[in-house]
Design a protein around this motif. Structure first.
Motif, short mmCIF file in Angstrom:
data_model
loop_
_atom_site.label_atom_id
_atom_site.label_comp_id
_atom_site.label_asym_id
_atom_site.label_seq_id
_atom_site.Cartn_x
_atom_site.Cartn_y
_atom_site.Cartn_z
N SER A 49 0.82 -1.20 0.00
CA SER A 49 0.00 0.00 0.00
C SER A 49 0.86 1.26 0.00
O SER A 49 0.56 2.23 -0.71
N ARG A 52 2.30 1.64 -3.51
CA ARG A 52 1.33 2.17 -4.47
C ARG A 52 1.13 3.68 -4.31
O ARG A 52 0.94 4.39 -5.30
N SER A 53 1.18 4.15 -3.07
CA SER A 53 0.98 5.58 -2.85
C SER A 53 2.11 6.41 -3.44
O SER A 53 1.92 7.58 -3.77
N ASN A 54 3.29 5.81 -3.60
CA ASN A 54 4.43 6.52 -4.14
C ASN A 54 4.68 6.26 -5.62
O ASN A 54 5.30 7.08 -6.30
N PRO A 56 2.24 5.26 -8.38
CA PRO A 56 0.92 4.90 -8.93
C PRO A 56 0.98 4.35 -10.34
O PRO A 56 0.03 3.68 -10.78
N ARG A 400 -0.40 5.49 2.97
CA ARG A 400 -0.97 4.34 2.30
C ARG A 400 -1.91 4.81 1.19
O ARG A 400 -2.54 5.85 1.30
N ASP A 401 -2.03 4.00 0.16
CA ASP A 401 -2.92 4.39 -0.94
C ASP A 401 -4.38 4.15 -0.61
O ASP A 401 -5.26 4.68 -1.28
N ASP A 402 -4.66 3.39 0.46
CA ASP A 402 -6.05 3.14 0.84
C ASP A 402 -6.57 4.14 1.87
O ASP A 402 -7.70 4.03 2.35
#
Length: 445
Positions: A49, A52-54, A56, A400-402
């Protein structure tokens, strides 16, 4: 120093696949070296996660690589769209690596003395399987130096891991490995890793007979005409505001995110506040102003009859001259005090005139190995860890991307499981310029 987002603007992009990616700290180096990571993989959802946030634009495949490797291969082929893969970067788990010599391990396993070999060592072979399918120009492994001694069971035999990897890749690749000390590349942290590089024979220029895994060091503990002094803890943290772990109000900075430390109870603060720079609390001397005796025996360890290294049990906890309780780690049983079990590296200060000791996932615990600030009465803050790990030199978001909260525990684990990206960037740029003959436009000019 440029961030990885800026550096790629003047460097022709190469393609990469990243395995065992963690939160993406190592991928900062790949991006800074001009590599577009198309596909990444990570076992743990919280790390994936953060990745993914860094990143995309990178396809993250999370889950056990033994179950997802076919998906990783297919995703990479889809993203490559028929173009060749330049770099596959793999950092398999290191917990199964042993410090014992290879010969000793082999004898122990074959004689039945040693337990069954750690299955995690086999994960490197999954990376090899992916490499054989994608056929990148470079395969780069990063792991602890003990990877040189790692053994696995393969087809009914006990095999040397690096020897087996070399054998599996031998038809198309030439491999070399070398231990790097990241402090030698301007990182304010002493951290050693084994860098293993396999270069595809068809991708390397025919005239290139000699090549090295590592670039020439830029820094040294003993500087010369060609190297600068190591970057020390004091150098790196000189502008960071002070904290004190005695009280919550002094243990954090309201204007600097992550510049906070756990408070210490009265006993721990007593031990820590009386520990000199570069020393451990187990060796503290008498602080009774009427005594000040400084010849109390210091702590140590010795091997028992079974060859196991154990901490001494006769280290005094009371001053031999005045009888006062020494500021050494203790455990209290009722009215009785006894010395806490532990080695001299526990409750020990870093030395300000050296790079930091390797940051581990326990970096916020005073009882861990050399985790105390060189002068202040506390451990390092996460903000300081970002500096010492060189993450602060890049654009990286601790999130986190969530949208869920990212715990300090996960941040510590991501740092402890990764290596300083600034040093890794120097290695990748060296390999790319040497083996792939790709240079930034600035260098070409």
């Amino acid at each position: 120093m440029k961030s990885h987002k800026d550096a790629t603007e003047d460097l022709r992009l190469l393609t990469g696949v990243s395995l065992f990616s963690g939160g993406g700290i190592g991928d900062l180096a790949l991006h800074a070296a001009g590599v577009d990571v198309l596909v990444a993989s990570e076992l743990l959802p919280d790390r994936a996660s953060v990745f993914r946030s860094n990143y995309p634009n990178t396809t993250m495949v999370d889950g056990d690589i033994r179950e997802t490797k076919n998906q990783i291969i297919q995703e990479a082929k889809d993203r490559l769209n028929g173009e060749p893969l330049d770099i596959l970067f793999a950092t398999p788990p290191c917990q199964g690596m042993s410090k014992n010599g290879r010969g000793k391990l082999l004898r122990g396993v074959r004689s039945g003395v040693k337990p069954k070999l750690d299955e995690r060592n086999r994960l490197a072979l999954d990376a090899v399987e992916i490499a054989l399918s994608l056929r990148p120009k470079l395969v780069v492994f990063e792991n602890v130096p003990e990877m040189q001694n790692a053994l696995i069971e393969h087809e009914g035999q006990v095999r040397d891991l690096l020897e087996l990897i070399s054998e599996l890749l031998a038809s198309d690749y030439e491999g070399r490995w070398e231990i790097v000390e990241f402090a030698d590349y301007g990182v304010p942290q002493r951290r050693q890793r084994l860098i293993t590089v396999f270069t595809h024979k068809s991708a390397r220029s025919a005239h290139l007979k000699k090549w090295t895994v590592l670039p020439a060091p830029t820094h040294s503990q003993y500087p010369s005409l060609f190297t600068r002094p190591w970057v020390t803890v004091d150098d790196a943290l000189t502008e960071v505001p002070s904290l004190d772990a005695a009280h919550a109000r002094t243990a954090s900075h309201k204007n600097i995110p992550y510049h906070r430390v756990p408070t210490l109870d009265d006993a721990k603060y007593f031990w820590v506040s009386n520990t000199p720079p570069g020393k451990g609390a187990f060796d503290n001397q008498c602080v009774n102003p009427a005594c000040g005796f400084d010849k109390n025996p210091t702590h140590g360890s010795k091997h028992n009859s079974e060859g196991i290294n154990q901490a001494n049990r006769d280290t005094p906890l009371n001053c031999l001259k005045c009888g006062e309780l020494l500021p050494r780690p203790w455990v209290k049983d009722g009215d009785e005090y006894r010395l806490m079990s532990g080695f001299t590296s526990a409750y020990k200060r870093m030395r300000g005139n050296l790079p930091a000791s390797a940051l581990t996932r326990n970096l916020s615990y005073a009882c861990s190995d050399q985790k105390l600030h060189p002068r202040e009465h506390r451990v390092l803050s996460l903000h300081e860890a970002f500096i010492l790990h060189t993450v602060d030199a890049y654009d990286f978001v601790w999130g986190r991307d969530d949208g869920k909260k990212l715990s300090d525990k996960t941040i510590r684990e991501i740092i402890g499981e990764s290596i300083p990206p600034m040093g890794l960037e120097a290695i990748f740029k060296h390999l790319i310029e040497t083996l792939l003959e790709r240079r930034s436009t600035a260098a070409a000019a």
